[in-house]
Design a protein around this motif. Structure first.
Motif, PDB file in Angstrom:
ATOM      1  N   THR A  31       7.408  27.188  16.913  1.00  0.00           N
ATOM      2  CA  THR A  31       7.170  25.835  16.402  1.00  0.00           C
ATOM      3  C   THR A  31       6.673  25.931  14.965  1.00  0.00           C
ATOM      4  O   THR A  31       5.491  26.172  14.710  1.00  0.00           O
ATOM      5  CB  THR A  31       6.128  25.084  17.265  1.00  0.00           C
ATOM      6  OG1 THR A  31       6.532  25.154  18.631  1.00  0.00           O
ATOM      7  CG2 THR A  31       6.020  23.627  16.836  1.00  0.00           C
ATOM      8  N   ASP A  43      -1.519  12.011  11.119  1.00  0.00           N
ATOM      9  CA  ASP A  43      -0.472  11.851  12.125  1.00  0.00           C
ATOM     10  C   ASP A  43      -0.343  10.380  12.506  1.00  0.00           C
ATOM     11  O   ASP A  43      -0.983   9.509  11.896  1.00  0.00           O
ATOM     12  CB  ASP A  43      -0.751  12.724  13.351  1.00  0.00           C
ATOM     13  CG  ASP A  43      -2.062  12.365  14.049  1.00  0.00           C
ATOM     14  OD1 ASP A  43      -2.580  11.244  13.835  1.00  0.00           O
ATOM     15  OD2 ASP A  43      -2.563  13.204  14.821  1.00  0.00           O
ATOM     16  N   ARG A  84       2.991  25.277   9.364  1.00  0.00           N
ATOM     17  CA  ARG A  84       2.838  24.448   8.161  1.00  0.00           C
ATOM     18  C   ARG A  84       1.447  23.817   8.143  1.00  0.00           C
ATOM     19  O   ARG A  84       0.803  23.741   7.105  1.00  0.00           O
ATOM     20  CB  ARG A  84       3.919  23.363   8.118  1.00  0.00           C
ATOM     21  CG  ARG A  84       5.322  23.922   7.840  1.00  0.00           C
ATOM     22  CD  ARG A  84       6.226  22.848   7.290  1.00  0.00           C
ATOM     23  NE  ARG A  84       7.577  23.342   7.033  1.00  0.00           N
ATOM     24  CZ  ARG A  84       7.927  24.045   5.984  1.00  0.00           C
ATOM     25  NH1 ARG A  84       7.016  24.387   5.081  1.00  0.00           N
ATOM     26  NH2 ARG A  84       9.180  24.442   5.814  1.00  0.00           N
ATOM     27  N   LYS A  85       1.003  23.366   9.308  1.00  0.00           N
ATOM     28  CA  LYS A  85      -0.336  22.777   9.395  1.00  0.00           C
ATOM     29  C   LYS A  85      -1.406  23.818   9.051  1.00  0.00           C
ATOM     30  O   LYS A  85      -2.433  23.494   8.454  1.00  0.00           O
ATOM     31  CB  LYS A  85      -0.587  22.228  10.796  1.00  0.00           C
ATOM     32  CG  LYS A  85      -1.934  21.546  10.958  1.00  0.00           C
ATOM     33  CD  LYS A  85      -2.182  21.082  12.382  1.00  0.00           C
ATOM     34  CE  LYS A  85      -1.304  19.929  12.759  1.00  0.00           C
ATOM     35  NZ  LYS A  85      -1.635  19.381  14.101  1.00  0.00           N
ATOM     36  N   ASP A  96       6.166  23.784  12.628  1.00  0.00           N
ATOM     37  CA  ASP A  96       5.210  22.780  12.147  1.00  0.00           C
ATOM     38  C   ASP A  96       3.763  23.232  12.321  1.00  0.00           C
ATOM     39  O   ASP A  96       2.888  22.846  11.544  1.00  0.00           O
ATOM     40  CB  ASP A  96       5.423  21.444  12.862  1.00  0.00           C
ATOM     41  CG  ASP A  96       6.630  20.685  12.330  1.00  0.00           C
ATOM     42  OD1 ASP A  96       7.147  21.087  11.267  1.00  0.00           O
ATOM     43  OD2 ASP A  96       7.051  19.705  12.978  1.00  0.00           O
ATOM     44  N   ASP A 147      12.999  25.222   5.104  1.00  0.00           N
ATOM     45  CA  ASP A 147      12.453  25.719   6.371  1.00  0.00           C
ATOM     46  C   ASP A 147      12.896  27.160   6.612  1.00  0.00           C
ATOM     47  O   ASP A 147      12.141  27.971   7.151  1.00  0.00           O
ATOM     48  CB  ASP A 147      12.927  24.842   7.528  1.00  0.00           C
ATOM     49  CG  ASP A 147      12.135  23.545   7.640  1.00  0.00           C
ATOM     50  OD1 ASP A 147      11.060  23.465   7.034  1.00  0.00           O
ATOM     51  OD2 ASP A 147      12.621  22.625   8.330  1.00  0.00           O
TER      52      ASP A 147
END
Length: 246
Positions: free
Chosen positions: A33, A50, A38-39, A35, A16
């Protein structure tokens, strides 16, 4: 920014940390954020979902990023070109956010290095670069809001690439240019498309562009649309002097 880095550093994994540092350099500010980013680089072939079974990939962020790019560029042009009517502004915006230009932006930032996919990267077409650039813009909007999104677009798109005088003369579709000229001059035109497997067996599409029953240009590409555009560009150069006088 230092506070965000300090908070993130306490709980981040080495992986990370590398991702955070690299993304921060590209953005020019710290992501909050991680994530979301990453998405922004997750391809649908990863088959991630999810807790509700919804697919996790960059396509929704790509949609959002496309809208944000259009909004920021529209606002910029509205202020910089007070003489331009709606048609002019729309055309200029299309030139700035053209698929070709977005692909170049994605390549310049080497965004493909972040792609998570079960498909080998070299199997992707050029559009993957523009797609993830748009998804990155969408991620910025969700993570930091409109102001930071505008800041990124100013830094990465407008300042280095947007020159209104140069863009006014830029052709965004040779096919449209050829068709418009043929219709104005009452010339018959026809695109003859055929499969062409090529020397290495890769499936390609061949195109012959005829004007007044005479073949003017030929081209091959990995899609019909690209082959037509390439043939149209060659036809334009063959008739450039006449077309530029239209």
């Amino acid at each position: 920014m230092r506070l965000i880095r300090k908070i993130f550093t306490k709980s981040r994994s080495p992986e990370d940390g590398i991702f955070f540092d690299t993304i921060e350099k590209i953005l020019g500010f710290a992501p909050i954020t991680l994530d979301i980013y990453r998405k922004a680089f997750t391809h649908r072939s990863s088959n991630k979902t999810d807790e509700n079974g919804n697919s996790i990939n960059y396509e929704r962020l790509e949609f959002l990023g496309d809208a944000m790019l259009s909004a920021v560029i529209a606002g910029y042009l509205f202020g910089k070109a007070p003489y331009g009517d709606e048609g002019y502004l729309t055309k200029m915006r299309s030139k700035i956010v053209s698929r070709e230009h977005l692909n170049e932006l994605g390549k310049d930032l080497n965004l493909i290095q972040f792609i998570e996919s079960k498909v080998p990267v070299h199997h992707f077409g050029d559009n993957i670069h523009g797609n993830v650039f748009e998804s990155l813009v969408g991620a910025i909007y969700l993570d930091r809001g409109y102001v930071y999104c505008e800041k990124f677009i100013q830094k990465r798109v407008i300042v280095p690439y947007v020159d209104i005088a140069r863009l006014e003369g830029k052709v965004i579709s040779y096919k449209s240019l050829v068709i418009e000229w043929c219709q104005k001059e009452k010339r018959l035109f026809h695109y003859d498309i055929f499969d062409d497997n090529g020397i290495d067996g890769q499936r390609l599409f061949g195109v012959r562009l005829s004007i007044d029953d005479k073949v003017i240009a030929k081209a091959r590409a990995t899609s019909k649309k690209k082959a037509e555009e390439k043939a149209s560009q060659r036809a334009y150069f063959a008739f450039q002097e006449k077309m530029d006088k239209k």
